[in-house]
Design a protein around this motif. Structure first.
Motif, short mmCIF file in Angstrom:
data_model
loop_
_atom_site.label_atom_id
_atom_site.label_comp_id
_atom_site.label_asym_id
_atom_site.label_seq_id
_atom_site.Cartn_x
_atom_site.Cartn_y
_atom_site.Cartn_z
N PRO A 287 68.17 32.54 91.10
CA PRO A 287 67.58 31.41 90.69
C PRO A 287 65.88 31.80 90.11
O PRO A 287 65.48 32.89 90.68
CB PRO A 287 67.21 30.62 92.24
CG PRO A 287 68.43 30.99 92.88
CD PRO A 287 68.83 32.27 92.62
N THR A 288 65.17 31.18 89.34
CA THR A 288 64.09 31.44 88.85
C THR A 288 63.27 30.22 89.31
O THR A 288 63.41 29.11 89.22
CB THR A 288 64.23 31.48 87.37
OG1 THR A 288 65.14 32.29 86.84
CG2 THR A 288 62.78 31.57 86.49
N PRO A 289 61.98 30.74 89.69
CA PRO A 289 61.02 29.70 90.28
C PRO A 289 60.48 29.01 89.02
O PRO A 289 60.05 29.72 88.13
CB PRO A 289 59.85 30.46 91.02
CG PRO A 289 60.25 31.81 90.44
CD PRO A 289 61.54 32.18 90.05
N LEU A 290 60.15 27.66 89.30
CA LEU A 290 59.34 26.96 88.21
C LEU A 290 58.13 26.83 88.97
O LEU A 290 58.14 26.35 90.25
CB LEU A 290 59.97 25.60 87.96
CG LEU A 290 61.58 25.61 87.61
CD1 LEU A 290 62.24 23.96 87.54
CD2 LEU A 290 61.47 26.36 86.36
N VAL A 291 57.05 26.86 88.02
CA VAL A 291 55.84 26.84 88.85
C VAL A 291 54.96 26.02 88.14
O VAL A 291 55.23 25.60 87.01
CB VAL A 291 54.82 28.37 88.62
CG1 VAL A 291 56.01 29.22 89.49
CG2 VAL A 291 55.06 28.96 87.36
N GLY A 292 53.69 25.64 88.90
CA GLY A 292 52.98 24.85 88.28
C GLY A 292 51.55 24.72 89.36
O GLY A 292 51.60 25.71 90.23
N PRO A 293 50.43 24.05 88.96
CA PRO A 293 49.25 24.48 89.77
C PRO A 293 49.48 23.73 91.09
O PRO A 293 50.33 23.00 91.48
CB PRO A 293 48.09 23.18 89.13
CG PRO A 293 48.93 22.87 87.67
CD PRO A 293 50.23 23.19 88.02
N ALA A 294 49.06 24.61 92.03
CA ALA A 294 49.06 24.33 93.67
C ALA A 294 48.57 22.91 93.68
O ALA A 294 47.50 22.63 93.50
CB ALA A 294 48.63 25.36 94.45
N ASP A 295 49.27 22.17 94.71
CA ASP A 295 48.66 20.93 94.95
C ASP A 295 47.39 20.69 95.75
O ASP A 295 46.40 19.96 95.54
CB ASP A 295 49.72 20.14 96.21
CG ASP A 295 51.10 19.74 95.54
OD1 ASP A 295 51.01 19.62 94.26
OD2 ASP A 295 52.07 19.49 96.22
N TRP A 296 47.19 21.88 96.61
CA TRP A 296 45.95 21.92 97.15
C TRP A 296 44.53 22.07 96.05
O TRP A 296 43.30 21.60 96.73
CB TRP A 296 45.71 22.94 98.27
CG TRP A 296 45.97 24.42 97.75
CD1 TRP A 296 47.28 25.12 97.59
CD2 TRP A 296 45.03 25.34 97.35
NE1 TRP A 296 47.04 26.18 97.30
CE2 TRP A 296 45.74 26.54 96.98
CE3 TRP A 296 43.62 25.03 97.25
CZ2 TRP A 296 44.91 27.42 96.34
CZ3 TRP A 296 42.84 26.12 96.46
CH2 TRP A 296 43.52 27.41 96.28
#
Length: 94
Positions: A34-43
């Motif tokens: 699996p390849t991680p999908l990333v985005g801005p951290a919620d915090w």
């Protein structure tokens, strides 16, 4: 490619990577890495409007992309995400 927000059951390993899923009443086993999908951290979101530092917003894993196959030989590439309570299929590539 189908875009969707269907609920799905996902089983993960100790590292948090998906290993199996049930989608539309069919069982699939992840058969690649699996390849991680990333985005801005919620915090970070409360700080996103201000330019308080150099660089980009910190990233967090927001989902996973992987190929999975059923015992009957049906294969798809899935994008899945977790909303904190449930897993959802975000996209399916045939």
């Amino acid at each position: 490619m189908q875009q969707t927000m269907e609920p799905v059951e996902v089983w993960t390993g100790p590292s948090g990577m998906p290993e199996r899923l049930v989608w539309r009443s069919r069982r699939f086993r992840v058969d690649d890495t699996p390849t991680p999908l990333v985005g801005p951290a919620d915090w970070w979101l409360p700080f996103a409007g201000g330019e308080s530092g150099a660089g980009r917003a910190p990233l967090a894993i927001t989902g996973w992309r992987f190929q999975a196959s059923s015992e009957a030989g049906e294969s798809h590439v899935f994008d899945v995400g977790h909303d904190g309570a449930h897993w959802h299929v975000l996209r399916v590539f045939d």
